[in-house]
Design an enzyme around this catalytic site. Structure first.
Site, PDB file in Angstrom:
ATOM      1  N   GLN A 260       0.827  -1.199   0.000  1.00 13.49           N
ATOM      2  CA  GLN A 260       0.000   0.000   0.000  1.00 13.49           C
ATOM      3  C   GLN A 260       0.864   1.252   0.000  1.00 13.49           C
ATOM      4  O   GLN A 260       2.075   1.194   0.237  1.00 13.49           O
ATOM      5  CB  GLN A 260      -0.900   0.010   1.245  1.00 13.49           C
ATOM      6  N   HIS A 290     -11.797   4.497  17.774  1.00  9.54           N
ATOM      7  CA  HIS A 290     -11.105   3.397  18.440  1.00  9.54           C
ATOM      8  C   HIS A 290     -11.744   3.004  19.762  1.00  9.54           C
ATOM      9  O   HIS A 290     -11.705   1.824  20.151  1.00  9.54           O
ATOM     10  CB  HIS A 290      -9.625   3.754  18.638  1.00  9.54           C
ATOM     11  N   ASP A 314      -1.655   0.752  13.222  1.00 14.44           N
ATOM     12  CA  ASP A 314      -1.240   2.075  13.697  1.00 14.44           C
ATOM     13  C   ASP A 314      -1.069   2.137  15.209  1.00 14.44           C
ATOM     14  O   ASP A 314      -0.530   3.111  15.746  1.00 14.44           O
ATOM     15  CB  ASP A 314      -2.251   3.139  13.259  1.00 14.44           C
ATOM     16  N   ASP A 334      -0.811  -7.740  11.190  1.00 14.12           N
ATOM     17  CA  ASP A 334      -0.929  -6.753  10.113  1.00 14.12           C
ATOM     18  C   ASP A 334      -0.009  -7.190   8.982  1.00 14.12           C
ATOM     19  O   ASP A 334       1.172  -7.480   9.223  1.00 14.12           O
ATOM     20  CB  ASP A 334      -0.556  -5.353  10.603  1.00 14.12           C
ATOM     21  N   ASP A 368      -0.883 -12.260   6.518  1.00 15.58           N
ATOM     22  CA  ASP A 368      -2.262 -12.119   6.080  1.00 15.58           C
ATOM     23  C   ASP A 368      -3.189 -12.646   7.172  1.00 15.58           C
ATOM     24  O   ASP A 368      -2.948 -13.704   7.754  1.00 15.58           O
ATOM     25  CB  ASP A 368      -2.458 -12.911   4.781  1.00 15.58           C
ATOM     26  N   ALA A 369      -4.252 -11.902   7.467  1.00 13.06           N
ATOM     27  CA  ALA A 369      -5.149 -12.268   8.562  1.00 13.06           C
ATOM     28  C   ALA A 369      -5.779 -13.639   8.341  1.00 13.06           C
ATOM     29  O   ALA A 369      -5.905 -14.444   9.279  1.00 13.06           O
ATOM     30  CB  ALA A 369      -6.239 -11.203   8.719  1.00 13.06           C
ATOM     31  N   ASP A 386      -9.838  -4.646  12.551  1.00  5.96           N
ATOM     32  CA  ASP A 386      -9.769  -3.249  12.108  1.00  5.96           C
ATOM     33  C   ASP A 386      -9.049  -3.197  10.765  1.00  5.96           C
ATOM     34  O   ASP A 386      -7.935  -2.690  10.646  1.00  5.96           O
ATOM     35  CB  ASP A 386      -9.036  -2.408  13.160  1.00  5.96           C
TER      36      ASP A 386
END
Length: 535
Positions: A260, A290, A314, A334, A368-369, A386
């Site tokens: 990204q 959040h 983040d 993540d 990867d989730a 999220d």
């Protein structure tokens, strides 16, 4: 006589010319190396254009499919056009490489700049892709005809294609693991242009006697070299100028990763984080996002010891989780290591996430989730999801019935699952599809929503791995929970009560939407049909 101009003929002409075997072998090796390099450059050019299209136009799956398909079609056109070139093949091949050098090097920087002034930038991207495709398509036919000087047809075709394919493999590996993560879309095209320039230069030196128009080619080399040098010096400022025009506030950080484009902007003492041009949060009001993601789940979960976060690189959600002293471990999954490293080290992010990712209870897994959940053998008390909105097919899979079923398998009995669920205002059908899909995974689920000034109306879906509760019972638990003692900026008892209430015509439409599963990713269609043009 072959088509390599007036100097080089067929293999018999080479023998007659008196060139010794050593010189012939050297020319053959240089040509094979050139074919290998053009194979490498060709595949990288395709990947650059596809990545650029996905970043500027969105929807990576569609843009990669369209861009690669268009370029392959254009390569076919180039191959057809090559039969028109009948003489001076070495000159033609050198001109071709110089043209590719310039076009590839200018592609990303030029498109970035034009995107500031042209609204329909997709047309420009596809036009450049077609142009590069046609030039790449000319390479193999010309190289094969030049190589016929040294090898018979049977060996010639296999040899040329072999080197081209090997070069393509190396090009793909270099693009994925070196060029894009380290050089980004700013300098990778310039390096690519330099490869084509080097091929042209090597052929010019080795086939000097076959060149019919040396002075013109030398002038071409000089022009391209000057332009490549200027571009290398000014590409970064041009790209930064173009990026800045897309954002209202001052860019303080930007990085293209293999996954990204990360951009951070600043206005006064407030900061925004964008991924691929889409806002993730603003420090001005991120608590309104959040806190609802985290605290309702903790209010109704049976235990608070082992927490799994999917996305949330983040660190803001981790900050909220660490407010609970019972937490023993947090696993943050993540896919992008650049994002989690940024959250660990960048002073802006560490200031607002309270250095959460430095806590010894936090374990970061860059994976990867979906893959992580399939391979995981641990059970978690709470799973918080999220992830970015389901704006692509790949992302829509992470909101599917199969994915939520996998999540439930990783939850303890009485454990809680929460996902961000996009906007119930701008994309109501997508929001309701997520709610219906979580319920279809076999657990009670409750919708929540909140107004976030910088993002608009936003939603979440909270489910529980419970055989005893139904949807209404879970909602009642959320209402009865005590939020008064929480260390929050926004969330309290009244706020949660408000987040559970919806106006007319919202939940009543639940029966009209489809469950999102891997055989029918309805969520992607719902999301694309949302009112994002007024967002």
């Amino acid at each position: 006589m072959s088509d390599i101009g007036h100097t080089i003929g067929a293999r018999e002409a080479v023998a007659a010319s008196g060139e010794n075997e050593r010189i012939i072998r050297r020319k053959r090796r240089i040509l094979k190396a050139a074919i290998f390099a053009t194979g490498l450059a060709g595949i990288v050019a395709e990947y650059i254009m596809a990545t650029l299209a996905s970043y500027l136009l969105g929807n990576a799956v569609v843009q990669w499919t369209m861009t690669i398909s268009i370029m392959l079609f254009a390569m076919g056109l180039g191959s057809r056009i090559s039969k028109v070139i009948r003489h001076h093949l070495v000159d033609a091949f050198i001109v071709l490489e110089l043209a590719l050098s310039l076009l590839c090097a200018l592609s990303a920087t030029g498109i970035y700049l034009l995107s500031v002034y042209i609204e329909s930038i997709g047309f420009v991207i596809y036009l450049v892709a077609i142009s590069i495709g046609v030039l790449v398509g000319l390479e193999i036919p010309l190289a094969t005809r030049i190589n016929s000087l040294f090898e018979e047809l049977r060996l010639n075709i296999s040899s040329v294609m072999e080197k081209d394919y090997y070069g393509a493999l190396l090009g793909g590996l270099l693009f994925a693991f070196v060029a894009l993560p380290m050089l980004g879309l700013t300098y990778t095209p310039i390096i690519l242009g330099s490869v084509n320039f080097a091929v042209a230069a090597a052929l010019f030196v080795q086939y000097r006697q076959a060149v019919r128009f040396p002075r013109s080619l030398i002038a071409g080399f000089a022009v391209v070299l000057v332009l490549l040098t200027v571009l290398a010096l000014y590409a970064k400022p041009i790209v930064m100028f173009s990026e800045q025009k897309k954002y209202r506030d001052t860019i303080i950080f930007e990085q293209q990763t293999p996954y990204q484009k990360i951009v951070m902007t600043r206005w006064k003492d407030n900061y925004w984080l964008y991924l691929d041009g889409h806002e993730q949060f603003s420090t001005y009001d991120e608590a309104l996002y959040h806190e609802p993601l985290v605290h309702p789940a903790f209010a109704v979960s049976r235990r608070h010891e082992n927490i799994l976060l999917l996305g949330a690189g983040d660190g803001m959600a981790v900050r909220e989780i660490l407010k609970y002293p019972q937490v023993k471990s947090i696993t943050l999954v993540d896919i992008d290591p650049a994002m989690t490293e940024l959250a660990r080290t960048h002073p802006v992010l560490t200031r607002f996430n309270d250095n959460a990712l430095q806590d010894e209870r936090v374990r970061i897994v860059n994976s990867d989730a979906y893959v992580f959940l399939r391979e995981n053998s641990d059970l978690y008390d709470i799973i918080l999801i999220d992830l970015p909105d389901p704006r692509t097919i790949a992302l829509a899979r992470l909101y599917s019935k199969e994915f939520y079923t996998l999540c439930v398998k990783n939850l303890i009995e009485g454990g809680v699952l929460v996902t961000q669920a996009t906007s119930p205002f701008y994309s109501l059908e997508a929001y309701l599809s997520i709610l219906k899909t979580m319920r279809a995974a076999g657990i009670p689920a409750v919708p929540l929503h909140n107004n976030i000034p910088t993002m608009g109306e936003w939603g979440w879906v909270l489910g529980m791995n419970s055989r005893r509760l139904d949807d209404a019972g879970l909602k009642q638990r959320l209402i009865e929970a005590d939020y008064s003692e929480l260390d929050t900026r926004f969330l309290n008892d009244d706020a949660v009560l408000g987040m559970l209430q919806f106006g007319k015509g919202v939940l009543e439409r639940l029966d009209s939407v489809q469950v999102n599963d891997e055989f029918n990713l309805a969520l992607y269609r719902y999301y694309q049909a949302g009112s994002w043009d007024i967002y």
